[in-house]
Enzyme design. Structure first.
Site, PDB file in Angstrom:
ATOM      1  N   LYS A  25     -12.365 -16.076  49.120  1.00 18.21           N
ATOM      2  CA  LYS A  25     -13.370 -17.217  49.199  1.00 18.21           C
ATOM      3  C   LYS A  25     -12.646 -17.688  47.628  1.00 18.21           C
ATOM      4  O   LYS A  25     -12.240 -16.347  46.648  1.00 18.21           O
ATOM      5  CB  LYS A  25     -14.358 -16.809  48.771  1.00 18.21           C
ATOM      6  N   CYS A  68     -26.593  -7.284  57.853  1.00 16.46           N
ATOM      7  CA  CYS A  68     -24.667  -7.266  57.679  1.00 16.46           C
ATOM      8  C   CYS A  68     -24.381  -5.963  58.644  1.00 16.46           C
ATOM      9  O   CYS A  68     -25.072  -4.862  57.844  1.00 16.46           O
ATOM     10  CB  CYS A  68     -24.975  -6.530  56.588  1.00 16.46           C
ATOM     11  N   CYS A  86     -29.058  -6.136  48.368  1.00 17.33           N
ATOM     12  CA  CYS A  86     -28.276  -7.127  48.849  1.00 17.33           C
ATOM     13  C   CYS A  86     -29.159  -7.086  50.304  1.00 17.33           C
ATOM     14  O   CYS A  86     -29.865  -5.801  50.084  1.00 17.33           O
ATOM     15  CB  CYS A  86     -26.548  -7.219  49.590  1.00 17.33           C
ATOM     16  N   ARG A 114     -17.337 -22.006  47.019  1.00 17.86           N
ATOM     17  CA  ARG A 114     -18.248 -21.256  47.740  1.00 17.86           C
ATOM     18  C   ARG A 114     -19.168 -22.622  46.745  1.00 17.86           C
ATOM     19  O   ARG A 114     -18.849 -23.162  45.597  1.00 17.86           O
ATOM     20  CB  ARG A 114     -19.061 -19.925  47.203  1.00 17.86           C
ATOM     21  N   ARG A 117     -26.157 -19.819  55.754  1.00 12.22           N
ATOM     22  CA  ARG A 117     -26.686 -20.452  54.367  1.00 12.22           C
ATOM     23  C   ARG A 117     -26.403 -21.429  53.582  1.00 12.22           C
ATOM     24  O   ARG A 117     -25.737 -21.825  53.658  1.00 12.22           O
ATOM     25  CB  ARG A 117     -25.045 -19.571  53.351  1.00 12.22           C
ATOM     26  N   LYS A 174     -15.098 -18.736  43.742  1.00 15.50           N
ATOM     27  CA  LYS A 174     -16.047 -18.354  43.305  1.00 15.50           C
ATOM     28  C   LYS A 174     -16.340 -19.318  41.978  1.00 15.50           C
ATOM     29  O   LYS A 174     -15.223 -19.262  40.840  1.00 15.50           O
ATOM     30  CB  LYS A 174     -17.012 -17.753  43.065  1.00 15.50           C
ATOM     31  N   CYS A 182     -22.201  -7.664  46.612  1.00 11.84           N
ATOM     32  CA  CYS A 182     -22.754  -9.178  46.896  1.00 11.84           C
ATOM     33  C   CYS A 182     -23.392  -9.029  45.802  1.00 11.84           C
ATOM     34  O   CYS A 182     -24.463 -10.104  45.602  1.00 11.84           O
ATOM     35  CB  CYS A 182     -23.493  -9.539  48.707  1.00 11.84           C
ATOM     36  N   CYS A 218     -22.564  -1.723  50.646  1.00 12.89           N
ATOM     37  CA  CYS A 218     -21.475  -1.278  50.584  1.00 12.89           C
ATOM     38  C   CYS A 218     -20.765  -1.824  49.329  1.00 12.89           C
ATOM     39  O   CYS A 218     -21.216  -2.397  48.839  1.00 12.89           O
ATOM     40  CB  CYS A 218     -20.639  -2.208  51.870  1.00 12.89           C
TER      41      CYS A 218
END
Length: 674
Positions: free
Chosen positions: A230, A459, A453, A146, A77, A232, A502, A498
């Site tokens: 994370k 994934c 996603c 991120r 990424r 953001k 995302c 899930c």
């Protein structure tokens, strides 16, 4: 090695990942050792650290065979503050996707690109190539800041947008890891040439304000343990919610004066969408307004909020480690007070802001300085060639011929800008020849606003399909809308495989969140501008029951909505009790279906029916013929009275009818066996 001060909750046992970070020598080991080993994959400890370097270890789940090693591959990424992708970098990524990847690129929901299908033996070459072509993957994943988002629109005559770009880059630089591990491992210690950092950023990284920095360490902001999870960040302008500002840990909103000069920033904090099914202690949350700071203090407020989360975030339970839980547990006032301790002074009240709106910037536009920009919709962000649709080839040819920079959007689309008006016709002709739809008015009404996603097969967290399923599901939803007389209706649909969220499903008007194979939790009631959270309406909906469950909701919406009311606003206004009551009373006069045999190509079933919907004493007759395509499955016919009772029970419990039937039959056969 100098370690960070212990967290206030350090008396509790930290999670395993905290130990991996502590013992990594600032993200070096065991990645540095294992990348040189002739194996197909990394160890569990290395996988956790690999994320900080911008890569996830995955496997192709379509190729799993019991007793055989997984088909290991890696996702890379990129980190592109404000979505900026220079022409040189785009061409490098395009080439890497063909040489080492799966021949596609994927624009992400955080304005970066992902490469899928890279083998371990090619990982170092791929990362080195990205860095040498003005890109980076450092900090694109992991317990760290991120990619910093910003509105992608290149309006040169609106200075607030230029400030958003500038400060997105500066905050990204401020919060970038300072460890030399990234360049040591992937470029053999050679640090590639990059843009010069702002002097203000350098000074802020060296200036300790009331404990925001950790002295004598490679990581003055993060310390040994980095962040609990994370983190953001986004920077936007008043009224522009093209980056889902309420879903971020930290958002800065540019405030200018009447002359267009930068004065400061409104600050929001505590947003986040990840959650876990059946874990009510995990939840999606909107960011709260924290206050206003002058432009001279912007880096200090960023450091103060990061330090608060760094030192007080939960490092024992990773499900409870995001900043949103600290805001939830403490409340805004306590959080603000703690941030002010690091900041060194009081935070001023927020400046008044206009209502935030979502924009996608698709199509051709003037950018304010005589040049043009062009926003292109990319279905689910997947850049690929498929038959006569040659998007990947078209984008490569445009960049090669016109040397245009790109800004990726938070909606998985892209914007070409700095286009000379004389080049417009040639670019348009190239897109047309490659079969690329460039006119946003010709994009299917639901597709333009939808996101999904990647989910299966790459994934490892995916419970069910998302990217591969959503085109067909959008088409089926469109068919239902047409059937009930809502041919021109459009709203935000998002899907994830899930509950981690995302594709930001919890901000959508209608969302499907993977809960079991071929089944989804259904969320309703987000706003068209992504300023309000959706709420869970149904715990498990099998994809075969989508039409059955959504039709009564759409009929109710058509009957009871106010003028110009969106679907999400309607669901929020009337509430789920009213929707469920209407659905329970919505009767279908179904005809018996003929006997069905197995067919590997699926089943095409024609159902001619006359349906009535009852609401508030009114009956609306709907006559139609539906042609629906289903996967092969055996069926039985039900008497109308039994069918109506089953449908009412399913609606009242928020469960699919197939699940209730399965439970009832299992109970029946168990009783027979006794």
């Amino acid at each position: 090695m100098v370690k960070s001060p212990p967290s206030p909750i350090a008396s509790r046992k930290p999670s395993k990942v905290e130990g991996i970070k502590e013992n990594s020598n600032f993200l070096r080991e065991p990645v540095a050792t294992e990348v040189l080993q002739d194996t197909t994959h990394f160890s569990e400890d290395a996988v956790q650290l690999l994320k900080f370097h911008g890569s996830y270890q995955q496997d192709n789940r379509d190729n799993r065979v019991k007793g055989q090693e997984k088909d290991y591959q890696f996702m890379l990424r990129t980190k592109n503050p404000g979505g900026l992708v220079p022409p040189q970098l785009y061409l490098a990524l395009d080439k890497l996707s063909d040489e080492y990847g799966n021949h596609t690129l994927r624009a992400t929901t955080r304005q970066g690109f992902q490469l899928h299908g890279i083998l371990k033996k090619n990982l170092k070459t791929a990362i080195a190539t990205i860095v040498k072509n003005l890109g980076s993957t450092l900090g694109a994943c992991g317990d760290i800041n991120r990619n910093v988002m910003a509105p992608p629109v290149p309006w040169k005559n609106r200075p607030e947008y230029q400030y958003a770009w500038e400060y997105a880059q500066n905050v990204a630089d401020l919060l970038s890891p300072q460890t030399g591990a990234y360049y040591e491992i992937w470029l053999d210690g050679e640090k590639a040439i990059s843009a010069e950092e702002s002097p203000e950023v350098k000074a802020a990284r060296q200036r300790d304000t009331n404990g925001t920095l950790i002295s004598n360490t490679e990581e003055p902001i993060y310390g040994t343990y980095y962040m609990p999870r994370k983190f953001k960040v986004s920077v936007t302008v008043p009224g522009d919610n093209s980056i889902d500002l309420y879903s971020q840990d930290l958002t800065l909103v540019v405030i200018t004066n009447e002359k267009g000069e930068l004065e400061g920033f409104n600050v929001f904090a505590g947003g986040g969408l990840g959650r876990t099914h059946n874990k009510e202690e995990t939840f999606a949350r909107l960011a709260d307004p924290i206050g206003y700071v002058d432009k001279a203090d912007v880096y200090e407020i960023v450091k103060a909020i990061v330090a608060t989360q760094r030192d007080y975030g939960d490092r024992t339970d990773r499900r409870h480690a995001r900043l949103k839980y600290l805001l939830h547990d403490w409340g805004v006032e306590k959080f603000r007070a703690k941030v002010e301790e690091y900041f060194g002074k009081a935070i001023a009240p927020s400046k008044e802001l206009p209502e935030f709106k979502y924009h996608d910037f698709l199509g051709w536009h003037e950018q304010g300085d005589g040049k043009l920009f062009f926003g292109l919709s990319i279905d689910n962000g997947r850049v690929k060639d498929e038959g006569s649709f040659q998007l990947k080839t078209a984008l490569r040819e445009i960049v090669e011929q016109f040397n245009l920079p790109i800004r990726l959007t938070a909606h998985q689309n892209l914007i070409f800008y700095e286009i000379a008006p004389a080049d417009k016709a040639a670019i348009q002709d190239l897109l047309d020849r490659r079969g690329v739809i460039s006119d946003p008015s010709k994009i299917a009404r639901l597709e333009r606003l939808a996101m999904a996603c990647p989910a299966l097969p790459t994934c490892g967290l995916a419970i069910t399909e998302s990217e591969r399923a959503i085109p067909g599901i959008l088409e089926r939803i469109g068919t239902v809308l047409d059937k009930v007389g809502l041919q021109n209706e459009e709203f935000v649909v998002r899907m994830t495989g899930c509950p981690n969220g995302c594709a930001r499903p919890y901000m959508a008007e209608l969302a499907f969140v993977g809960s079991a194979p071929e089944s989804y939790q259904v969320w309703l009631g987000g706003s068209p501008n992504q300023t309000r959270l959706a709420q869970p309406y149904m715990e498990r909906l099998h994809h075969n029951d989508i039409e059955t469950q959504l039709e009564p909701i759409f009929v109710y919406f058509k009957q009871a909505k106010t003028a110009e009311e969106s679907f999400g606003d309607f669901c929020d206004r009337v509430g789920f009790d009213a929707i469920r009551e209407f659905a329970a009373n919505y009767t279908t006069q179904a005809v018996a279906t003929s006997d069905i045999t197995d067919d590997s190509d699926g089943l095409v079933e024609a159902i001619a029916d006359s349906r009535t919907a009852e609401s508030e004493g009114q009956e609306v007759a709907i006559a139609n013929t539906t042609i629906a395509t289903y996967k092969t499955r055996r069926r039985v016919s039900l008497q109308h009275e039994v069918y109506d009772k089953l449908k009412a029970a399913a609606a009242s419990q928020g469960r699919p009818m197939t699940e209730l039937v399965h439970e009832a039959l299992e109970a029946y056969f168990q009783n027979l066996e006794k």
